[in-house]
Scaffold this motif. Structure first.
Motif, PDB file in Angstrom:
ATOM      1  N   THR A  67       0.848  -1.190   0.000  1.00 60.00           N
ATOM      2  CA  THR A  67       0.000   0.000   0.000  1.00 60.00           C
ATOM      3  C   THR A  67       0.884   1.241   0.000  1.00 60.00           C
ATOM      4  O   THR A  67       2.058   1.186   0.367  1.00 60.00           O
ATOM      5  CB  THR A  67      -0.926   0.044   1.237  1.00 60.00           C
ATOM      6  OG1 THR A  67      -0.133   0.089   2.426  1.00 60.00           O
ATOM      7  CG2 THR A  67      -1.853  -1.162   1.265  1.00 60.00           C
ATOM      8  N   LEU A  68       0.295   2.341  -0.423  1.00 61.26           N
ATOM      9  CA  LEU A  68       1.007   3.604  -0.370  1.00 61.26           C
ATOM     10  C   LEU A  68       0.082   4.683   0.149  1.00 61.26           C
ATOM     11  O   LEU A  68      -1.137   4.606  -0.006  1.00 61.26           O
ATOM     12  CB  LEU A  68       1.576   3.998  -1.737  1.00 61.26           C
ATOM     13  CG  LEU A  68       0.607   4.318  -2.874  1.00 61.26           C
ATOM     14  CD1 LEU A  68       0.269   5.797  -2.888  1.00 61.26           C
ATOM     15  CD2 LEU A  68       1.218   3.936  -4.190  1.00 61.26           C
ATOM     16  N   THR A  69       0.670   5.655   0.781  1.00 66.87           N
ATOM     17  CA  THR A  69      -0.053   6.827   1.246  1.00 66.87           C
ATOM     18  C   THR A  69       0.782   8.038   0.878  1.00 66.87           C
ATOM     19  O   THR A  69       1.994   7.933   0.673  1.00 66.87           O
ATOM     20  CB  THR A  69      -0.275   6.805   2.774  1.00 66.87           C
ATOM     21  OG1 THR A  69       0.996   6.708   3.425  1.00 66.87           O
ATOM     22  CG2 THR A  69      -1.164   5.657   3.195  1.00 66.87           C
ATOM     23  N   GLY A  70       0.133   9.178   0.786  1.00 68.19           N
ATOM     24  CA  GLY A  70       0.887  10.372   0.458  1.00 68.19           C
ATOM     25  C   GLY A  70       0.030  11.610   0.473  1.00 68.19           C
ATOM     26  O   GLY A  70      -1.143  11.579   0.856  1.00 68.19           O
ATOM     27  N   LYS A  71       0.656  12.690   0.037  1.00 66.89           N
ATOM     28  CA  LYS A  71      -0.028  13.971   0.003  1.00 66.89           C
ATOM     29  C   LYS A  71       0.517  14.794  -1.150  1.00 66.89           C
ATOM     30  O   LYS A  71       1.724  14.880  -1.335  1.00 66.89           O
ATOM     31  CB  LYS A  71       0.195  14.712   1.325  1.00 66.89           C
ATOM     32  CG  LYS A  71      -0.575  16.018   1.435  1.00 66.89           C
ATOM     33  CD  LYS A  71      -0.350  16.656   2.790  1.00 66.89           C
ATOM     34  CE  LYS A  71      -1.162  17.910   3.011  1.00 66.89           C
ATOM     35  NZ  LYS A  71      -0.969  18.962   2.047  1.00 66.89           N
ATOM     36  N   THR A  72      -0.377  15.350  -1.927  1.00 63.82           N
ATOM     37  CA  THR A  72       0.015  16.346  -2.919  1.00 63.82           C
ATOM     38  C   THR A  72       0.011  17.685  -2.184  1.00 63.82           C
ATOM     39  O   THR A  72       0.109  17.713  -0.965  1.00 63.82           O
ATOM     40  CB  THR A  72      -0.975  16.374  -4.105  1.00 63.82           C
ATOM     41  OG1 THR A  72      -2.250  16.788  -3.619  1.00 63.82           O
ATOM     42  CG2 THR A  72      -1.072  15.021  -4.781  1.00 63.82           C
ATOM     43  N   LEU A  76      -4.915  14.176  -0.060  1.00 60.61           N
ATOM     44  CA  LEU A  76      -4.286  12.954   0.421  1.00 60.61           C
ATOM     45  C   LEU A  76      -4.346  11.888  -0.671  1.00 60.61           C
ATOM     46  O   LEU A  76      -5.299  11.832  -1.451  1.00 60.61           O
ATOM     47  CB  LEU A  76      -5.002  12.447   1.672  1.00 60.61           C
ATOM     48  CG  LEU A  76      -4.969  13.383   2.869  1.00 60.61           C
ATOM     49  CD1 LEU A  76      -5.794  12.800   4.019  1.00 60.61           C
ATOM     50  CD2 LEU A  76      -3.542  13.650   3.319  1.00 60.61           C
ATOM     51  N   LEU A  77      -3.330  11.037  -0.723  1.00 60.83           N
ATOM     52  CA  LEU A  77      -3.261   9.951  -1.690  1.00 60.83           C
ATOM     53  C   LEU A  77      -3.252   8.619  -0.952  1.00 60.83           C
ATOM     54  O   LEU A  77      -2.717   8.513   0.147  1.00 60.83           O
ATOM     55  CB  LEU A  77      -1.969  10.046  -2.510  1.00 60.83           C
ATOM     56  CG  LEU A  77      -1.727  11.322  -3.287  1.00 60.83           C
ATOM     57  CD1 LEU A  77      -0.331  11.309  -3.878  1.00 60.83           C
ATOM     58  CD2 LEU A  77      -2.775  11.480  -4.366  1.00 60.83           C
ATOM     59  N   ARG A  78      -3.803   7.615  -1.591  1.00 65.11           N
ATOM     60  CA  ARG A  78      -3.741   6.259  -1.069  1.00 65.11           C
ATOM     61  C   ARG A  78      -3.910   5.314  -2.252  1.00 65.11           C
ATOM     62  O   ARG A  78      -4.524   5.656  -3.261  1.00 65.11           O
ATOM     63  CB  ARG A  78      -4.815   6.016  -0.016  1.00 65.11           C
ATOM     64  CG  ARG A  78      -6.220   6.096  -0.558  1.00 65.11           C
ATOM     65  CD  ARG A  78      -7.279   6.110   0.532  1.00 65.11           C
ATOM     66  NE  ARG A  78      -8.574   6.379  -0.031  1.00 65.11           N
ATOM     67  CZ  ARG A  78      -9.011   7.546  -0.481  1.00 65.11           C
ATOM     68  NH1 ARG A  78      -8.209   8.592  -0.436  1.00 65.11           N
ATOM     69  NH2 ARG A  78     -10.213   7.693  -0.991  1.00 65.11           N
ATOM     70  N   GLY A  79      -3.353   4.131  -2.124  1.00 69.50           N
ATOM     71  CA  GLY A  79      -3.473   3.174  -3.210  1.00 69.50           C
ATOM     72  C   GLY A  79      -2.680   1.923  -2.930  1.00 69.50           C
ATOM     73  O   GLY A  79      -2.124   1.736  -1.852  1.00 69.50           O
ATOM     74  N   LYS A  94      -4.434   0.042  -8.556  1.00 69.10           N
ATOM     75  CA  LYS A  94      -5.826   0.483  -8.585  1.00 69.10           C
ATOM     76  C   LYS A  94      -5.924   1.997  -8.692  1.00 69.10           C
ATOM     77  O   LYS A  94      -6.911   2.589  -8.309  1.00 69.10           O
ATOM     78  CB  LYS A  94      -6.548  -0.001  -7.332  1.00 69.10           C
ATOM     79  CG  LYS A  94      -6.636  -1.506  -7.243  1.00 69.10           C
ATOM     80  CD  LYS A  94      -7.387  -1.949  -6.025  1.00 69.10           C
ATOM     81  CE  LYS A  94      -7.428  -3.469  -5.959  1.00 69.10           C
ATOM     82  NZ  LYS A  94      -8.072  -3.940  -4.761  1.00 69.10           N
ATOM     83  N   GLY A  95      -4.896   2.616  -9.185  1.00 67.87           N
ATOM     84  CA  GLY A  95      -4.907   4.073  -9.276  1.00 67.87           C
ATOM     85  C   GLY A  95      -4.659   4.703  -7.931  1.00 67.87           C
ATOM     86  O   GLY A  95      -4.646   4.037  -6.904  1.00 67.87           O
ATOM     87  N   LEU A  96      -4.438   5.961  -7.940  1.00 63.57           N
ATOM     88  CA  LEU A  96      -4.223   6.696  -6.700  1.00 63.57           C
ATOM     89  C   LEU A  96      -5.531   7.318  -6.264  1.00 63.57           C
ATOM     90  O   LEU A  96      -6.053   8.189  -6.944  1.00 63.57           O
ATOM     91  CB  LEU A  96      -3.176   7.799  -6.900  1.00 63.57           C
ATOM     92  CG  LEU A  96      -1.738   7.346  -7.002  1.00 63.57           C
ATOM     93  CD1 LEU A  96      -0.829   8.523  -7.333  1.00 63.57           C
ATOM     94  CD2 LEU A  96      -1.288   6.687  -5.723  1.00 63.57           C
ATOM     95  N   GLY A  97      -6.035   6.861  -5.149  1.00 59.74           N
ATOM     96  CA  GLY A  97      -7.242   7.451  -4.607  1.00 59.74           C
ATOM     97  C   GLY A  97      -6.926   8.829  -4.058  1.00 59.74           C
ATOM     98  O   GLY A  97      -5.962   9.015  -3.337  1.00 59.74           O
ATOM     99  N   SER A  98      -7.678   9.800  -4.452  1.00 61.16           N
ATOM    100  CA  SER A  98      -7.440  11.169  -4.006  1.00 61.16           C
ATOM    101  C   SER A  98      -8.764  11.904  -4.058  1.00 61.16           C
ATOM    102  O   SER A  98      -9.652  11.577  -4.840  1.00 61.16           O
ATOM    103  CB  SER A  98      -6.432  11.855  -4.924  1.00 61.16           C
ATOM    104  OG  SER A  98      -6.325  13.225  -4.607  1.00 61.16           O
ATOM    105  N   THR A  99      -8.869  12.929  -3.237  1.00 62.13           N
ATOM    106  CA  THR A  99     -10.090  13.716  -3.271  1.00 62.13           C
ATOM    107  C   THR A  99     -10.139  14.625  -4.491  1.00 62.13           C
ATOM    108  O   THR A  99     -11.195  15.048  -4.905  1.00 62.13           O
ATOM    109  CB  THR A  99     -10.212  14.564  -1.991  1.00 62.13           C
ATOM    110  OG1 THR A  99      -9.031  15.346  -1.857  1.00 62.13           O
ATOM    111  CG2 THR A  99     -10.392  13.674  -0.777  1.00 62.13           C
ATOM    112  N   ASN A 100      -8.985  14.941  -5.069  1.00 61.12           N
ATOM    113  CA  ASN A 100      -8.876  15.752  -6.290  1.00 61.12           C
ATOM    114  C   ASN A 100      -9.512  17.126  -6.199  1.00 61.12           C
ATOM    115  O   ASN A 100      -9.798  17.746  -7.208  1.00 61.12           O
ATOM    116  CB  ASN A 100      -9.450  15.010  -7.495  1.00 61.12           C
ATOM    117  CG  ASN A 100      -8.621  13.809  -7.865  1.00 61.12           C
ATOM    118  OD1 ASN A 100      -7.416  13.796  -7.667  1.00 61.12           O
ATOM    119  ND2 ASN A 100      -9.264  12.787  -8.370  1.00 61.12           N
ATOM    120  N   ALA A 101      -9.755  17.612  -5.024  1.00 61.92           N
ATOM    121  CA  ALA A 101     -10.359  18.930  -4.873  1.00 61.92           C
ATOM    122  C   ALA A 101      -9.285  20.005  -4.952  1.00 61.92           C
ATOM    123  O   ALA A 101      -8.289  19.948  -4.240  1.00 61.92           O
ATOM    124  CB  ALA A 101     -11.097  19.021  -3.538  1.00 61.92           C
ATOM    125  N   ALA A 102      -9.471  20.971  -5.831  1.00 63.62           N
ATOM    126  CA  ALA A 102      -8.589  22.130  -5.967  1.00 63.62           C
ATOM    127  C   ALA A 102      -7.126  21.729  -6.101  1.00 63.62           C
ATOM    128  O   ALA A 102      -6.244  22.330  -5.507  1.00 63.62           O
ATOM    129  CB  ALA A 102      -8.786  23.081  -4.790  1.00 63.62           C
TER     130      ALA A 102
END
Length: 146
Positions: A67-72, A76-79, A94-102
């Protein structure tokens, strides 16, 4: 007597070879901070915002369990990921899960480059990631291990 020598020789050879657990080393494991975006000519620039402006931005942690976690900059990123030490191929499964807001431009670039299959190049505590799935991405990412 010769079969006995052969047995000891084979035992010696087998004991000196690396086991599959010993030979697999995941240099990707750990926390990485994006320090530069490199264009197609090899010129680098600091990500926007810079490290001084946002010390916790553009950080990714690759965990031992795949698993991975992170932050742009803003999200927040997870995958899930897999990494082949033999071919240096990183796959975000499975791609990087992110809220993609702003999201910022460099945040979007980070997600695009890491999504799919990428080639990883390691040198000292640096990691260069180059996306292999699309021809539209000309930049690569340079990370430093924390």
């Amino acid at each position: 007597m010769k079969p006995l020598y052969f047995f000891f020789y084979m035992l010696l050879v087998m004991s000196c070879s690396k086991s599959s657990d010993d030979s697999f080393s995941n240099p990707l494991q750990g926390t990485w901070k994006l320090i530069a975006v490199i264009d197609e000519t090899g010129n680098g620039r600091k990500p926007d915002p810079t490290v001084a402006d946002c010390p916790d931005c553009y950080v990714i942690t690759f965990n031992n369990d795949g698993t991975l976690t992170g932050k742009t900059h803003t999200n927040l990123l997870r995958g899930n990921y897999s990494f082949s030490a033999e071919s240096s191929v990183l796959s975000i499964e499975k791609g990087l899960g992110s809220t993609n807001a702003a999201e910022t431009a460099d945040g979007e670039l980070l997600i695009k480059i890491l999504t799919g299959k990428s080639i990883c190049v390691f040198k000292n505590n640096l990691l260069k990631v180059v996306n292999q799935d699309t021809q539209n991405i000309k930049e690569s990412l340079l990370f430093e291990k924390r």
